[in-house]
Write a protein that holds these residues in place. Structure first.
Motif, short mmCIF file in Angstrom:
data_model
loop_
_atom_site.label_atom_id
_atom_site.label_comp_id
_atom_site.label_asym_id
_atom_site.label_seq_id
_atom_site.Cartn_x
_atom_site.Cartn_y
_atom_site.Cartn_z
N VAL A 62 -67.73 5.51 -5.19
CA VAL A 62 -66.55 6.20 -4.65
C VAL A 62 -65.69 5.23 -3.86
CG1 VAL A 62 -65.77 8.03 -3.11
CG2 VAL A 62 -67.73 8.42 -4.62
N ALA A 63 -66.32 4.33 -3.10
CA ALA A 63 -65.56 3.36 -2.32
C ALA A 63 -64.71 2.48 -3.20
CB ALA A 63 -66.52 2.51 -1.49
N GLU A 75 -73.78 12.79 6.84
CA GLU A 75 -74.54 13.58 7.81
C GLU A 75 -75.72 12.79 8.36
OE1 GLU A 75 -77.00 17.81 8.07
OE2 GLU A 75 -75.92 17.27 6.24
N VAL A 76 -76.43 12.09 7.47
CA VAL A 76 -77.59 11.30 7.90
C VAL A 76 -77.16 10.19 8.84
CG1 VAL A 76 -79.40 9.72 7.11
CG2 VAL A 76 -78.98 11.84 5.87
N LEU A 77 -76.02 9.54 8.52
CA LEU A 77 -75.53 8.44 9.35
C LEU A 77 -74.82 8.93 10.61
CD1 LEU A 77 -74.12 6.04 6.61
CD2 LEU A 77 -76.21 5.75 7.96
N GLY A 78 -74.44 10.20 10.60
CA GLY A 78 -73.76 10.75 11.77
C GLY A 78 -72.33 10.26 11.91
N ALA A 79 -71.70 9.92 10.78
CA ALA A 79 -70.32 9.42 10.84
C ALA A 79 -69.64 9.62 9.50
CB ALA A 79 -70.32 7.94 11.21
N GLN A 80 -68.35 9.95 9.55
CA GLN A 80 -67.57 10.02 8.31
C GLN A 80 -67.26 8.59 7.84
OE1 GLN A 80 -64.07 12.44 8.61
NE2 GLN A 80 -65.23 14.35 8.38
N LEU A 95 -61.61 4.47 2.41
CA LEU A 95 -62.61 4.01 3.37
C LEU A 95 -62.01 3.85 4.75
CD1 LEU A 95 -64.53 1.17 1.46
CD2 LEU A 95 -65.53 3.29 2.32
N ASN A 96 -62.72 4.36 5.77
CA ASN A 96 -62.33 4.07 7.13
C ASN A 96 -63.12 2.87 7.64
OD1 ASN A 96 -64.88 5.05 7.78
ND2 ASN A 96 -64.11 7.12 8.27
N THR A 97 -63.01 2.54 8.90
CA THR A 97 -63.68 1.34 9.42
C THR A 97 -65.20 1.45 9.34
OG1 THR A 97 -63.53 2.27 11.66
CG2 THR A 97 -61.79 0.75 10.96
N ARG A 98 -65.69 2.68 9.48
CA ARG A 98 -67.15 2.86 9.39
C ARG A 98 -67.63 2.67 7.96
NH1 ARG A 98 -64.88 6.35 12.85
NH2 ARG A 98 -64.51 7.88 11.20
N GLY A 99 -66.87 3.16 7.01
CA GLY A 99 -67.22 2.96 5.60
C GLY A 99 -67.15 1.49 5.21
N GLU A 100 -66.09 0.81 5.71
CA GLU A 100 -65.96 -0.62 5.40
C GLU A 100 -67.12 -1.42 5.98
OE1 GLU A 100 -62.16 -1.54 7.00
OE2 GLU A 100 -61.03 -0.79 5.25
N ALA A 101 -67.62 -0.98 7.14
CA ALA A 101 -68.75 -1.69 7.77
C ALA A 101 -70.03 -1.53 6.95
CB ALA A 101 -68.97 -1.16 9.18
N LEU A 102 -70.12 -0.42 6.22
CA LEU A 102 -71.33 -0.17 5.44
C LEU A 102 -71.34 -0.91 4.10
CD1 LEU A 102 -74.00 1.41 5.18
CD2 LEU A 102 -72.68 3.33 4.21
#
Length: 304
Positions: free
Chosen positions: A28-29, A57-62, A73-80
């Motif tokens: 998806v990313a 939900e498991v990561l606790g962040a969108q 992707l937001n900054t949290r998605g980019e970090a992953l």
């Protein structure tokens, strides 16, 4: 032990995320569209949407900013992204290695053998096998018979060519049987004949032997004990060729196999042991219900 406990603690703190969910996240990313990614992955779009939501939900962040049919992707998605990519790549590499090891034509066989077999039996077997299965990797290790048997038992190797037959629960297949002889310098007082001789007649002679744990040394220790004496060892070696050479130099006598193709008995006389005694050469392996196909195929080739 403490390192193992620390690893277990770290594992317990890790979120319960599947490799498949990380793969869905990466798909998806890269596409930015749930529908396109679902079609490429071959799953319904609602299923993919639920898997992404569960990961968040498991990561606790969108991980995405949602706008219409697009996901950015937001900054949290980019970090992953880097970690998820590395995890998937390493997992695929590991899976590929396992599959390769299970491939009888491309897998790995770990073969141990005694030093005295490295000049004839081992090269013959490998040459013949690789002519039929050229892509199989064969990893080799030399050592004393007793040490090799322990390596098989501990799972450090798959197969070992040893002798004599071990008194263990390991699998065993005899491959050769060599009659044993007393090797004497040609000018020795017992070298007047090539007739069979009792080992006890050499009880007072200096012996050249293999190091403790080596196959022929195990035989010498057992046969001399049965004959009621302990051999006086003046030199111990890792190589039967060295033992043969030192006998020819007159340093002592030795227990050697008859008809070994690479023990040239120059300057010595070989008198067969009476009653007849034999050096058994064979293959040992650990009995297992899940033996790897490359190992099983190689073992069956040797034992045929």
């Amino acid at each position: 032990m403490e390192e193992t406990r620390a690893l277990i603690r770290r594992i317990r703190r890790m979120p319960a995320i599947s490799l498949r969910d990380l793969g869905y996240f990466l798909a998806v990313a890269h596409s930015g569209h749930l529908s396109d990614s679902a079609a490429t992955l071959g799953i319904p779009q609602p299923t993919l949407s639920r898997r992404i939501a569960r990961l968040e939900e498991v990561l606790g962040a969108q991980l995405f900013e949602r706008g219409g049919h697009q996901l950015r992707l937001n900054t949290r998605g980019e970090a992953l992204i880097p970690a998820a990519t590395a995890i998937i790549q390493q997992a695929n590499l590991g899976f590929g290695q396992v599959h390769r090891l299970m491939d009888p034509e491309r897998g790995t066989v770990r073969l141990d053998f005694m030093h005295s077999l490295g000049t004839w039996l081992v090269p013959e077997l490998i040459r013949s096998y690789r002519s039929l299965h050229p892509q199989v990797e064969i990893q080799l290790h030399q050592g004393a018979a007793a040490h090799l048997i322990e390596r098989v038992r501990a799972g450090l190797t798959d197969l070992a060519l040893v002798g004599p037959k071990p008194d263990t629960e390991l699998g065993w297949q005899q491959l050769r049987r060599q009659r044993l002889a007393l090797a004497l310098p040609e000018d020795h007082h017992l070298a007047h004949s090539t007739d069979p001789i009792s080992l006890k007649e050499a009880a007072e002679e200096p012996f050249i032997g293999m190091l403790p744990g080596y196959g022929t040394r195990l035989l010498l220790d057992r046969l001399s004990a049965e004959a009621g004496f302990s051999p006086q060892l003046v030199f111990e070696s890792m190589e039967l060729t060295t033992v043969t050479g030192l006998v020819s130099a007159g340093l002592g006598v030795a227990l050697l196999p008859l008809d070994d193709p690479y023990l040239a008995p120059t300057g010595i006389v070989l008198r067969p042991i009476d009653p007849p005694c034999y050096r058994e050469l064979g293959l040992v392996w650990r009995r297992s219900e899940q033996e790897a196909p490359p190992v099983d195929m190689f073992r069956r080739f040797i034992c045929a």
